[in-house]
Design an enzyme around this catalytic site. Structure first.
Site, PDB file in Angstrom:
ATOM      1  N   GLU A 392       0.876  -1.168   0.000  1.00 27.36           N
ATOM      2  CA  GLU A 392       0.000   0.000   0.000  1.00 27.36           C
ATOM      3  C   GLU A 392       0.913   1.217   0.000  1.00 27.36           C
ATOM      4  OE1 GLU A 392      -2.423   0.462   3.479  1.00 27.36           O
ATOM      5  OE2 GLU A 392      -3.763   1.925   2.560  1.00 27.36           O
ATOM      6  N   HIS A 417      -4.524  -4.666  -0.394  1.00 24.81           N
ATOM      7  CA  HIS A 417      -4.165  -3.590  -1.331  1.00 24.81           C
ATOM      8  C   HIS A 417      -3.294  -4.061  -2.488  1.00 24.81           C
ATOM      9  CE1 HIS A 417      -6.123  -0.413   0.833  1.00 24.81           C
ATOM     10  NE2 HIS A 417      -5.547  -0.812   1.952  1.00 24.81           N
TER      11      HIS A 417
END
Ligand SMILES: *[C@@H]1O[C@H](CO)[C@@H](O)[C@H](O)[C@H]1NC(C)=O
Ligand SMILES: *[C@@H]1O[C@H](CO)[C@@H](O)[C@H](O)[C@H]1NC(C)=O
Ligand SMILES: *[C@@H]1O[C@H](CO)[C@@H](O)[C@H](O)[C@H]1NC(C)=O
Ligand SMILES: *[C@@H]1O[C@H](CO)[C@@H](O)[C@H](O)[C@H]1NC(C)=O
Ligand SMILES: *[C@@H]1O[C@H](CO)[C@@H](O)[C@H](O)[C@H]1NC(C)=O
Ligand SMILES: [Zn+2]
Length: 542
Positions: A392, A417
């Protein structure tokens, strides 16, 4: 060159798709023979390559590309994307046509929502016919949602802050703090003296204004210009942490803790989500007299509320918890936390899915820092599946950027993510091969400033090649969204481009069950339940 492109795309498709393999094999043999004799190409080693060359290059005598080839290429690409292999029923085809029309209408608008910051786009999305359809669609499971921002802050303000015995103070960071207490609580450092909120409201002329201020303290969402208010990643993450501090005192009060979770499930259910895997902090929940419960109590409470909600709501399948801890701690603390996680997994094997580390990756410790602690379960032969947030970030090459590979080294079950995945070919290949799904949270990535225009989200590439992935909403209440529909909108209209269609939506929903932590038999049950809802959705909208 054209031939080379044709052949390589064809090979990659054929070696992936059984369905296509058959189709090519049926028509292949005599073409293959001609190809082998006519062309001096190293095709002998690989029959699939040979077939492709035969099919794609034999007609290639003229310089204008054959429109049929063009069509074949387009079809190949379309079949490689998420949902590309699904076969639609007649009814689904009817709805798909409408779906594509609605998407076209979105793409044509001058104020194209996925190109805008979600805070500005929200009302536009909400009013679109496509969004209404997406809300009705059974979307399966939400696999990446944090407990402390699953429920709308409007509910907290209107319901929770009107309960008795609630005190409030203003912190020197211009945020608010709350606590329920039977008497005036001890003063809090770096905060104004506590005031009883009920008393403050009584003395306030404009209560709406006060309530708005309380609401703003608990979310990152704003009516102001988000780009001005949050110029950098640092600023938005700071606001994020402040909002969590404000929420904590409210939500971690025992009676609220139950209600908050129940209300959150209600909101997801209303958005046609049937199952959740909740990243849960499992805080020490407190009572009015200041006494606290241990984290097993929090987990048990989640389990009980899940059971009662599931019993009361037909078509809801349930929820599980991924115990999640802040990555800012040191190894000593982490060792204790992993111990705790193993114990919880042992005591609640069907309710605890696994373990995760959360908090901003760019500032917390990388996974590798905790390598000894994270190896404890496997060293002892204990099962503790990991569901790591990783990648992320847009800090390419940093320690944090290595989290993706490290997460895979630690056999993570999914990747939270994976925003940086495209820059890590090895991690990407491992994730595909092992079926380690990426949990894509479009709005979250935009709000934390990893990407501005959602057409440019890496999910575009991943969806174009049917990489294992699911769509989720991360912290919906923080972003002023709810459930999954807003994120589905951004995925299908933003990075899904014009190509994504009803099959993409269907496939994403199926993925969310397939890549859940549920054991195989339970997945079948959930899928059967979902299929019924899907059939109903199709009938009701055609
Ligand atoms: C607040 O929420 C609780 C639990 O959902 C509910 O029972 C109660 O009626 C609500 N109160 C108000 C004033 O909305
Ligand atoms: C606030 O006002 C209400 C209604 O006038 C009253 O019943 C209540 O006692 C007041 N609360 C406090 C703490 O002053
Ligand atoms: C209270 O404040 C809100 C927001 O600032 C405003 O819209 C509203 O008109 C005010 N109400 C009164 C009665 O002054
Ligand atoms: C780790 O953090 C805890 C809690 O903040 C602290 O009490 C402890 O001293 C730290 N240990 C080390 C080795 O730094
Ligand atoms: C990951 O899985 C591999 C292969 O099953 C195993 O050898 C290894 O010990 C696992 N590592 C961890 C940290 O669980
Ligand atoms: Zn997250």
């Amino acid at each position: 060159m054209v031939c080379y492109v044709l052949v390589t795309s064809c090979v990659s498709l054929v070696s992936r798709s059984e369905q296509y393999k058959h189709r090519f094999v049926e028509t292949g043999p005599q073409l293959l023979h001609t190809a082998l004799t006519d062309m001096d190409l190293p095709v002998g080693r690989h029959p699939v390559t040979a077939l492709c060359i035969a099919l794609c290059c034999l007609w290639g005598g003229e310089s204008m590309p054959d429109p049929k080839h063009r069509e074949a290429l387009m079809e190949m690409e379309a079949s490689m994307q998420t949902g590309g292999q699904l076969v639609m029923s007649d009814k689904e085809k009817v709805l798909n046509a409408r779906f594509l029309q609605m998407k076209q209408a979105e793409v044509m608008r001058p104020d194209f929502p996925p190109a805008m910051h979600f805070f500005k786009a929200r009302e536009l999305i909400k009013e679109s016919p496509l969004f209404s359809l997406l809300r009705k669609a059974p979307k399966g499971a939400a696999l990446h949602v944090h407990d402390l921002s699953m429920t709308a802050v409007e509910w907290l303000v209107k319901n929770v802050t009107y309960r008795p015995d609630l005190y409030m103070c203003s912190s020197d960071t211009q945020s608010l703090r709350f606590i329920f207490c039977s008497q005036i609580p001890q003063p809090l450092a770096r905060c104004s003296p506590w005031v009883l909120l009920e008393k403050l409201r009584n003395a306030t002329v404009n209560v709406t204004e006060l309530d708005d201020r309380i609401m703003r303290s608990m979310t990152v969402f704003t009516d102001q210009d988000p780009e001005t208010l949050y110029p950098t990643q640092d600023v938005v993450w700071e606001r994020f942490e402040e909002a969590f501090m404000a929420l904590r005192g409210l939500v971690n009060f025992a009676p609220v803790f139950r209600d908050y979770y129940y209300q959150g499930l209600r909101e997801f259910y209303a958005d046609n989500v049937m199952y959740l895997e909740l990243r849960a902090v499992l805080p020490e929940v407190y009572e009015l007299d200041g006494s606290t419960h241990d984290i097993t109590w929090s987990l048990k409470t989640y389990q009980e509320v899940t059971r009662s909600f599931t019993a009361d709501h037909p078509g809801f399948f349930g929820a599980r918890v991924i115990f999640s801890f802040h990555r800012h701690v040191n190894s000593t603390v982490m060792a204790r936390v992993v111990e705790e996680a193993m114990k919880l997994k042992r005591d609640f094997p069907d309710f605890v899915a696994g373990f995760d580390l959360m908090g901003r990756e760019d500032q917390g410790r990388p996974l590798w820092y905790f390598r000894h602690e994270l190896s404890m379960p496997s060293d002892r032969g204990l099962l503790l599946p990991f569901y790591f947030h990783a990648g992320e970030t847009n800090l390419e090459g940093s320690d944090v950027d290595q989290n993706l590979l490290d997460a895979l080294l630690f056999n993570t079950s999914r990747i939270g993510h994976g925003f940086a995945l495209l820059r890590h070919p090895v991690a990407k290949e491992l994730s595909r091969k092992r079926g380690v799904a990426v949990e894509i949270c479009p709005i979250s990535n935009q709000v934390t400033k990893l990407v501005d225009d959602l057409r440019n989200h890496p999910g575009a590439v991943l969806m174009a090649e049917d990489h294992p992935l699911v769509i989720s909403s991360d912290d919906p209440a923080m972003f002023g969204s709810s459930g999954l529909s807003y994120d589905f909108y951004e995925a299908l209209v933003g990075f899904g481009g014009l190509r994504s269609n009803l099959r993409t939506l269907k496939s994403l929903a199926i993925n969310s069950i397939r890549y859940s932590s549920l054991p195989a038999a339970q997945q079948e049950k959930a899928l059967a339940m979902w299929q019924k809802q899907w059939d109903k959705f199709i009938s009701e909208n055609t």
